[in-house]
Scaffold this motif. Structure first.
Motif, PDB file in Angstrom:
ATOM      1  N   LEU A 359      37.966  44.878 -37.391  1.00  0.00           N
ATOM      2  CA  LEU A 359      38.263  45.548 -35.715  1.00  0.00           C
ATOM      3  C   LEU A 359      39.027  47.038 -35.998  1.00  0.00           C
ATOM      4  N   GLU A 360      38.729  47.777 -34.573  1.00  0.00           N
ATOM      5  CA  GLU A 360      38.751  49.142 -34.744  1.00  0.00           C
ATOM      6  C   GLU A 360      40.274  49.466 -34.894  1.00  0.00           C
ATOM      7  N   VAL A 361      41.392  50.496 -35.036  1.00  0.00           N
ATOM      8  CA  VAL A 361      42.392  50.917 -34.275  1.00  0.00           C
ATOM      9  C   VAL A 361      42.263  51.775 -34.152  1.00  0.00           C
ATOM     10  N   VAL A 362      42.006  51.910 -32.711  1.00  0.00           N
ATOM     11  CA  VAL A 362      42.085  52.974 -31.397  1.00  0.00           C
ATOM     12  C   VAL A 362      43.192  53.839 -31.389  1.00  0.00           C
ATOM     13  N   THR A 363      43.432  55.305 -31.030  1.00  0.00           N
ATOM     14  CA  THR A 363      44.541  55.644 -30.659  1.00  0.00           C
ATOM     15  C   THR A 363      44.409  56.552 -29.402  1.00  0.00           C
ATOM     16  N   ASP A 364      44.910  56.930 -28.410  1.00  0.00           N
ATOM     17  CA  ASP A 364      45.279  57.882 -27.058  1.00  0.00           C
ATOM     18  C   ASP A 364      45.164  59.508 -27.377  1.00  0.00           C
ATOM     19  N   GLY A 365      45.011  59.935 -26.682  1.00  0.00           N
ATOM     20  CA  GLY A 365      44.979  61.597 -27.324  1.00  0.00           C
ATOM     21  C   GLY A 365      46.665  62.106 -27.506  1.00  0.00           C
ATOM     22  N   ASN A 366      47.576  61.174 -27.146  1.00  0.00           N
ATOM     23  CA  ASN A 366      48.980  61.601 -28.510  1.00  0.00           C
ATOM     24  C   ASN A 366      49.042  61.806 -29.902  1.00  0.00           C
ATOM     25  N   VAL A 367      48.323  61.014 -30.129  1.00  0.00           N
ATOM     26  CA  VAL A 367      48.701  60.556 -32.119  1.00  0.00           C
ATOM     27  C   VAL A 367      47.423  60.587 -32.361  1.00  0.00           C
ATOM     28  N   THR A 368      47.668  61.795 -33.683  1.00  0.00           N
ATOM     29  CA  THR A 368      46.981  62.542 -34.024  1.00  0.00           C
ATOM     30  C   THR A 368      46.174  61.012 -35.393  1.00  0.00           C
ATOM     31  N   VAL A 395      57.901  55.420 -26.370  1.00  0.00           N
ATOM     32  CA  VAL A 395      57.400  53.914 -26.913  1.00  0.00           C
ATOM     33  C   VAL A 395      56.428  53.982 -27.159  1.00  0.00           C
ATOM     34  N   ILE A 396      56.070  53.672 -28.280  1.00  0.00           N
ATOM     35  CA  ILE A 396      54.568  53.412 -29.455  1.00  0.00           C
ATOM     36  C   ILE A 396      54.930  51.726 -28.920  1.00  0.00           C
ATOM     37  N   ARG A 397      53.475  51.958 -28.705  1.00  0.00           N
ATOM     38  CA  ARG A 397      53.353  50.835 -28.103  1.00  0.00           C
ATOM     39  C   ARG A 397      51.522  50.422 -28.849  1.00  0.00           C
ATOM     40  N   LEU A 398      51.569  49.796 -29.514  1.00  0.00           N
ATOM     41  CA  LEU A 398      50.456  49.050 -29.584  1.00  0.00           C
ATOM     42  C   LEU A 398      49.904  47.512 -29.115  1.00  0.00           C
ATOM     43  N   SER A 399      49.327  47.213 -28.898  1.00  0.00           N
ATOM     44  CA  SER A 399      48.282  46.781 -27.546  1.00  0.00           C
ATOM     45  C   SER A 399      46.734  45.541 -27.918  1.00  0.00           C
ATOM     46  N   GLN A 400      46.625  44.464 -27.926  1.00  0.00           N
ATOM     47  CA  GLN A 400      45.152  44.128 -27.978  1.00  0.00           C
ATOM     48  C   GLN A 400      44.614  43.023 -27.405  1.00  0.00           C
ATOM     49  N   ASN A 401      43.613  43.331 -26.315  1.00  0.00           N
ATOM     50  CA  ASN A 401      43.119  42.744 -25.748  1.00  0.00           C
ATOM     51  C   ASN A 401      44.392  42.308 -24.393  1.00  0.00           C
ATOM     52  N   ALA A 413      60.446  61.661 -31.287  1.00  0.00           N
ATOM     53  CA  ALA A 413      59.372  61.522 -32.141  1.00  0.00           C
ATOM     54  C   ALA A 413      58.775  63.071 -32.459  1.00  0.00           C
ATOM     55  N   LEU A 414      58.617  63.131 -33.715  1.00  0.00           N
ATOM     56  CA  LEU A 414      57.446  64.868 -33.434  1.00  0.00           C
ATOM     57  C   LEU A 414      57.262  64.905 -34.603  1.00  0.00           C
ATOM     58  N   PRO A 415      55.562  65.418 -34.944  1.00  0.00           N
ATOM     59  CA  PRO A 415      54.660  65.820 -35.157  1.00  0.00           C
ATOM     60  C   PRO A 415      54.075  65.587 -37.358  1.00  0.00           C
ATOM     61  N   ALA A 416      56.287  66.075 -37.358  1.00  0.00           N
ATOM     62  CA  ALA A 416      56.520  66.379 -38.300  1.00  0.00           C
ATOM     63  C   ALA A 416      56.703  64.786 -39.198  1.00  0.00           C
ATOM     64  N   GLU A 417      56.784  63.990 -38.927  1.00  0.00           N
ATOM     65  CA  GLU A 417      57.768  62.911 -39.062  1.00  0.00           C
ATOM     66  C   GLU A 417      56.456  61.683 -38.786  1.00  0.00           C
ATOM     67  N   ASN A 433      39.938  45.532 -30.301  1.00  0.00           N
ATOM     68  CA  ASN A 433      40.353  46.353 -31.015  1.00  0.00           C
ATOM     69  C   ASN A 433      42.184  46.396 -30.499  1.00  0.00           C
ATOM     70  N   LEU A 434      42.271  47.356 -31.994  1.00  0.00           N
ATOM     71  CA  LEU A 434      44.170  46.880 -31.584  1.00  0.00           C
ATOM     72  C   LEU A 434      44.060  48.923 -31.560  1.00  0.00           C
ATOM     73  N   GLU A 435      45.397  49.087 -30.107  1.00  0.00           N
ATOM     74  CA  GLU A 435      44.798  50.416 -29.319  1.00  0.00           C
ATOM     75  C   GLU A 435      46.308  51.048 -29.665  1.00  0.00           C
ATOM     76  N   VAL A 436      46.619  52.041 -29.720  1.00  0.00           N
ATOM     77  CA  VAL A 436      47.543  52.569 -30.126  1.00  0.00           C
ATOM     78  C   VAL A 436      48.265  53.820 -29.369  1.00  0.00           C
ATOM     79  N   SER A 437      49.051  53.594 -28.593  1.00  0.00           N
ATOM     80  CA  SER A 437      49.406  54.762 -27.475  1.00  0.00           C
ATOM     81  C   SER A 437      51.313  54.665 -27.695  1.00  0.00           C
ATOM     82  N   VAL A 438      51.323  56.333 -26.761  1.00  0.00           N
ATOM     83  CA  VAL A 438      52.620  56.952 -26.793  1.00  0.00           C
ATOM     84  C   VAL A 438      52.724  56.915 -25.667  1.00  0.00           C
ATOM     85  N   LEU A 439      53.550  56.625 -24.824  1.00  0.00           N
ATOM     86  CA  LEU A 439      54.553  56.271 -23.115  1.00  0.00           C
ATOM     87  C   LEU A 439      55.963  57.149 -23.368  1.00  0.00           C
ATOM     88  N   TRP A 440      55.850  57.555 -22.636  1.00  0.00           N
ATOM     89  CA  TRP A 440      56.826  58.523 -21.641  1.00  0.00           C
ATOM     90  C   TRP A 440      57.039  58.750 -20.798  1.00  0.00           C
TER      91      TRP A 440
END
Ligand SMILES: Cc1cc2nc3c(=O)[nH]c(=O)nc-3n(C[C@H](O)[C@H](O)[C@H](O)COP(=O)(O)OP(=O)(O)OC[C@H]3O[C@@H](n4cnc5c(N)ncnc54)[C@H](O)[C@@H]3O)c2cc1C
Length: 440
Positions: A359-368, A395-401, A413-417, A433-440
């Motif tokens: 399974l792949e971990v996929v990210t939205d554009g807000n995650v490096t 909110v950092i959200r991990l979702s699947q299906n 949330a800072l890029p440095a951390e 796949n596991l989807e990782v997104s940053v919501l605000w």
């Protein structure tokens, strides 16, 4: 040719932590190869304190932190060789290699059960004081750390005088060789090493005029802005960059300009700062030339290997942790990541392979990037990630299906951390796949 179960490339905090944990698990045939004269990695030159709060519950200097692991290596008599640079990792084609035991050079990580003694061994070639050495090994652990971006990498125009240093090189001159780099200092880049060097140079009696940062936010940790710049009255100018270097033999001045939203210098904003030293703290790059040569697939975003939840790379039996995998903010997390890796390497040695992670971990554009990038969907694991830009109340959200697997609310949330989140197997499915997104 020497034979081992495990070769560890690099005797920094990651390599040492992996070696000690493997030893504690009962693996004895280990060899650490380190290109420098001493073990300890880059921490040997980080003489300020603040290391170890998470790992040991106390604040230590870099050398003290490293020494905790070196002492264990010495005490347990874990074999290591210094002044030895690994230059190649190839795989030994087994005499009886057949079609049913192909070598995976990408994609899936791990493949069914088989005794790892029967799997192709790696041949690690290193250049040592006594000449070239070769080691035949079942497992290779990559812990080569990272290197700094240089003037060439960011293409600053102008002449090429002496007096331009990366922050790490300046740190090494001052802290390891007792040599001062200059008197009138300008720092480009607000990375942690640059800010730590701003304080160090001030304490050593130089005049640090300012730190200039091209981004509209500091790229290092807020605590370093506070403790290394604000506490010493060193100004930090955001959205500024050096656009010219002046001087013939020695640096005489730098020209600094404001930049626009696209980081292009704004004409008419140039200002000249007379100085004899420019310190660059403009980013770190995982040191992966060796990994590439070994056939390891790299992630364009992290610049480190693509790994699964076992820290196994795309090449079975080759694992990676520490700054060679992803640039960490705290060395404590480097050690912990390497210890997790060691547990997996132990399992690989014992079982002959590790379960597939498809399974792949996929990210939205807000995650490096994330580590790992591949998972099985059947185990608990810890994910680490960074956001692309500073965000508040997110909110950092991990979702699947379509189901939420884990969430973390953050005021900032800072890029440095580096952000770490536990993920429970009970919330995962073995497909999707596991989807990782940053919501605000
Ligand atoms: C200049 C600099 C300053 C830093 N200062 C700080 C700080 O003040 N505070 C902080 O928390 N973090 C700091 N860091 C981050 C710090 O590097 C990490 O927290 C930690 O040291 C990473 O551990 P590591 O084992 O992954 O890598 P490293 O400590 O870099 O160790 C990697 C080791 O691998 C060896 N190696 C590399 N290639 C080979 C090869 N081909 N063959 C054999 N050996 C090899 C290197 O010589 C090195 O000893 C700094 C990083 C840099 C680059």
């Amino acid at each position: 040719m020497r034979e081992t179960d495990v070769v560890i490339v690099g005797g920094g905090p990651a390599g040492l932590a992996a070696a000690v944990r493997l030893w504690e698990r009962g693996v004895r045939n280990i060899l650490i190869l380190e290109r420098e004269h001493r073990l300890g990695g880059i921490l040997r030159q980080c003489i300020h304190d603040g290391f170890g709060l998470t790992r040991f519950g106390e604040t230590l200097s870099g050398p003290e932190y490293a020494q905790r692991f070196i002492d264990k290596v010495e005490e347990k008599k874990i074999p290591y060789v210094t002044d030895t640079t690994v230059i190649d990792i190839t795989y030994e084609k087994p005499a009886a290699e057949t079609e049913d035991m192909p070598e995976s050079a990408g994609g899936s990580c791990g493949e069914g059960k088989a005794d790892s003694r029967n799997r192709p061994h790696r041949i690690v070639t290193a250049s040592s004081r006594s000449g070239l050495i070769q080691i035949r090994t079942r497992v290779v652990i990559l812990t080569m750390g990272c290197r700094e971006r240089t003037r060439g990498a960011i293409s600053i125009p102008g002449s090429r005088p002496a007096g331009v240093f990366t922050a790490g090189v300046a740190q090494s001159y001052i802290n390891l060789q007792n040599k001062m780099v200059g008197k009138e200092i300008v720092i480009l880049g607000s990375g942690d090493i640059g800010m730590i060097m701003a304080r160090r140079l001030t304490l050593e009696g130089t005049h640090v005029q300012a730190v200039f940062e091209v981004q509209p936010y500091a790229s290092g940790l807020p605590r370093n802005v506070e403790q290394c710049l604000n506490d010493y009255g060193i100004p930090l100018y955001l959205s500024h960059t050096v656009t010219e270097i002046k001087g013939t033999d020695r640096l005489e001045a730098v020209v600094v300009s404001e930049v626009d939203d696209y980081m292009h210098p704004i004409p008419g904003t140039e200002r000249e700062y007379p100085c004899d030293t420019l310190i660059l703290s403009v980013g770190l790059i995982p040191e992966n030339e060796l990994s590439l040569a070994a056939g390891v697939v790299l992630d364009d975003r992290s610049r480190g290997a693509v790994v699964d939840e076992y820290h196994q790379t795309s090449v079975p039996g080759i694992f990676a942790a520490g700054n060679v995998l992803q640039v960490h903010d705290l060395v404590d997390f480097v050690s912990m990541e390497a210890e997790e890796l060691a547990d997996s390497a132990y399992q690989y040695l014992k079982d002959g392979s590790l379960p597939r992670c498809e399974l792949e971990v996929v990210t939205d554009g807000n995650v490096t990037h994330t580590i790992p990038q591949r998972i099985s969907g059947r185990n608990d694991f810890k994910i680490s990630l960074r956001v692309r830009r500073p965000v508040k109340n997110c909110v950092i959200r991990l979702s699947q299906n379509g189901n939420i697997v884990a969430e973390k609310k953050m005021r900032k949330a800072l890029p440095a951390e580096m952000i770490q989140m536990p993920v429970q197997a009970a919330r995962l499915e073995d497909h999707g796949n596991l989807e990782v997104s940053v919501l605000w």
